[in-house]
Enzyme design. Sequence first.
Site, PDB file in Angstrom:
ATOM      1  N   THR A  30      -0.160  -4.276  -3.065  1.00  0.00           N
ATOM      2  CA  THR A  30       0.075  -5.079  -4.275  1.00  0.00           C
ATOM      3  C   THR A  30       0.008  -4.266  -5.570  1.00  0.00           C
ATOM      4  O   THR A  30      -0.675  -3.251  -5.650  1.00  0.00           O
ATOM      5  CB  THR A  30      -0.951  -6.221  -4.368  1.00  0.00           C
ATOM      6  OG1 THR A  30      -2.267  -5.659  -4.297  1.00  0.00           O
ATOM      7  CG2 THR A  30      -0.769  -7.211  -3.227  1.00  0.00           C
ATOM      8  N   ASN A  33      -3.905 -12.056  -6.191  1.00  0.00           N
ATOM      9  CA  ASN A  33      -5.099 -12.300  -5.393  1.00  0.00           C
ATOM     10  C   ASN A  33      -6.136 -11.225  -5.645  1.00  0.00           C
ATOM     11  O   ASN A  33      -5.820 -10.052  -5.856  1.00  0.00           O
ATOM     12  CB  ASN A  33      -4.745 -12.398  -3.899  1.00  0.00           C
ATOM     13  CG  ASN A  33      -4.976 -11.102  -3.157  1.00  0.00           C
ATOM     14  OD1 ASN A  33      -6.104 -10.783  -2.782  1.00  0.00           O
ATOM     15  ND2 ASN A  33      -3.917 -10.327  -2.959  1.00  0.00           N
ATOM     16  N   CYS A  54      -8.422   0.680  -1.238  1.00  0.00           N
ATOM     17  CA  CYS A  54      -9.813   0.253  -1.461  1.00  0.00           C
ATOM     18  C   CYS A  54     -10.468   1.138  -2.512  1.00  0.00           C
ATOM     19  O   CYS A  54     -10.236   2.347  -2.554  1.00  0.00           O
ATOM     20  CB  CYS A  54     -10.623   0.359  -0.174  1.00  0.00           C
ATOM     21  SG  CYS A  54      -9.992  -0.592   1.208  1.00  0.00           S
ATOM     22  N   LYS A 106      -1.438   3.061   4.512  1.00  0.00           N
ATOM     23  CA  LYS A 106      -0.819   2.085   3.606  1.00  0.00           C
ATOM     24  C   LYS A 106      -0.973   2.555   2.168  1.00  0.00           C
ATOM     25  O   LYS A 106      -2.089   2.704   1.669  1.00  0.00           O
ATOM     26  CB  LYS A 106      -1.474   0.712   3.786  1.00  0.00           C
ATOM     27  CG  LYS A 106      -0.793  -0.400   3.008  1.00  0.00           C
ATOM     28  CD  LYS A 106      -1.344  -1.759   3.411  1.00  0.00           C
ATOM     29  CE  LYS A 106      -0.572  -2.889   2.780  1.00  0.00           C
ATOM     30  NZ  LYS A 106      -1.043  -4.206   3.260  1.00  0.00           N
ATOM     31  N   ILE A 129       4.958  -1.365   0.092  1.00  0.00           N
ATOM     32  CA  ILE A 129       3.860  -1.096  -0.842  1.00  0.00           C
ATOM     33  C   ILE A 129       2.764  -2.140  -0.686  1.00  0.00           C
ATOM     34  O   ILE A 129       3.023  -3.254  -0.224  1.00  0.00           O
ATOM     35  CB  ILE A 129       4.371  -1.094  -2.307  1.00  0.00           C
ATOM     36  CG1 ILE A 129       4.977  -2.435  -2.679  1.00  0.00           C
ATOM     37  CG2 ILE A 129       5.340   0.024  -2.533  1.00  0.00           C
ATOM     38  CD1 ILE A 129       5.392  -2.583  -4.169  1.00  0.00           C
ATOM     39  N   GLY A 148       4.657 -10.953  -3.667  1.00  0.00           N
ATOM     40  CA  GLY A 148       5.713 -11.963  -3.689  1.00  0.00           C
ATOM     41  C   GLY A 148       7.036 -11.406  -4.183  1.00  0.00           C
ATOM     42  O   GLY A 148       7.152 -10.199  -4.461  1.00  0.00           O
ATOM     43  N   ASN A 198      -6.029   1.127   4.988  1.00  0.00           N
ATOM     44  CA  ASN A 198      -5.780   0.627   3.637  1.00  0.00           C
ATOM     45  C   ASN A 198      -6.489   1.519   2.625  1.00  0.00           C
ATOM     46  O   ASN A 198      -7.683   1.370   2.387  1.00  0.00           O
ATOM     47  CB  ASN A 198      -6.275  -0.814   3.526  1.00  0.00           C
ATOM     48  CG  ASN A 198      -6.109  -1.370   2.118  1.00  0.00           C
ATOM     49  OD1 ASN A 198      -5.455  -0.773   1.278  1.00  0.00           O
ATOM     50  ND2 ASN A 198      -6.706  -2.517   1.865  1.00  0.00           N
ATOM     51  N   GLY A 251       6.701  -5.920   0.663  1.00  0.00           N
ATOM     52  CA  GLY A 251       6.648  -6.220  -0.763  1.00  0.00           C
ATOM     53  C   GLY A 251       7.683  -7.268  -1.105  1.00  0.00           C
ATOM     54  O   GLY A 251       8.866  -6.953  -1.269  1.00  0.00           O
TER      55      GLY A 251
END
Length: 303
Positions: free
Chosen positions: A193, A70, A130, A165, A191, A217, A127, A243
């Site tokens: 992505t 994504n 970024c 994160k 984690i 995934g 987060n 994760g």
Amino acid sequence: MVINLKVDLAGVTLNNPVMTASGTFGSGVEYGEFLDLNQLGAVVTKGVANVPWEGNATPRVAEVYGGMLNAVGLQNPGIDLFVERDIPFLKQFDTKIIVNVCGKTAEDYCEVVERLSDQPIDMIEVNISCPNVKEGGIAFGQDPKSVETITKEVKRYAKQPMIVKLSPNVTDIVQMAKAAEAGGADVLSLINTLTGMKINVHTRKFALANQTGGLSGPAIHPVAVRMVYQAAQAVAIPIIGMGGITTAEDAIEMILAGATAVSVGTANFNNPTATVDILDGIKSYLVEYGISDINELIGAVKG
């Protein structure tokens, strides 16, 4: 058999260790018709910025073997609408509210966290994956000095316990975990992505308009377990593991590696009840092995 599922994250007691992963559950309202939000340990909201973000150009999601890529780009309505609409909705439920915060500069993060300081939420998740626009787009979370600095700066404005994160797109996750702890993080979550890419061989074009995207995934689960274990060995603060968690076994694996709680992300997209299914599976596991307290499993992996 009476089972204790309550876990403690920096003084915040969750009814159980299962929560949602930011960006995969909206702010809860999107999943309300599929499951009872009261059953979750916490709802972690989609990232919220100081102003609305449009996100990246489309296409920005691509299915890949073992998961998805994504590059949504943290599209969000901004803090004002979030405070007005989403927090009141979540307050209806007996679950903890964790607000994920994103920004393009340190000032952006601080502005959102300060705005949340008087809101009825339980924790903040920062987060740091970024891109830092002031540093040429390098993510805050890819350099230990930046991790410590951004954590320290945002912590000054945080009235609620603060989760940092961590990005897996680094050489040494232990350095990042220690840096966040040194900066004053109360909890770590990991984690985020992994950076990946997909190319359509028939059109010879990138599957994502952004070219690269975040891989999530089942494919990333073993990497996540390894990083959670390494971080848990290195810091004294609690860890939220995430994760590729799709089953109760995945969640228990994370807890055995050292996670106090777990976040379910991509699994929500193909199974809206994944979180409660996983929680039910954890309960069954505890009964099967005669374990009365979930906390007995935290970091209990044997050499």
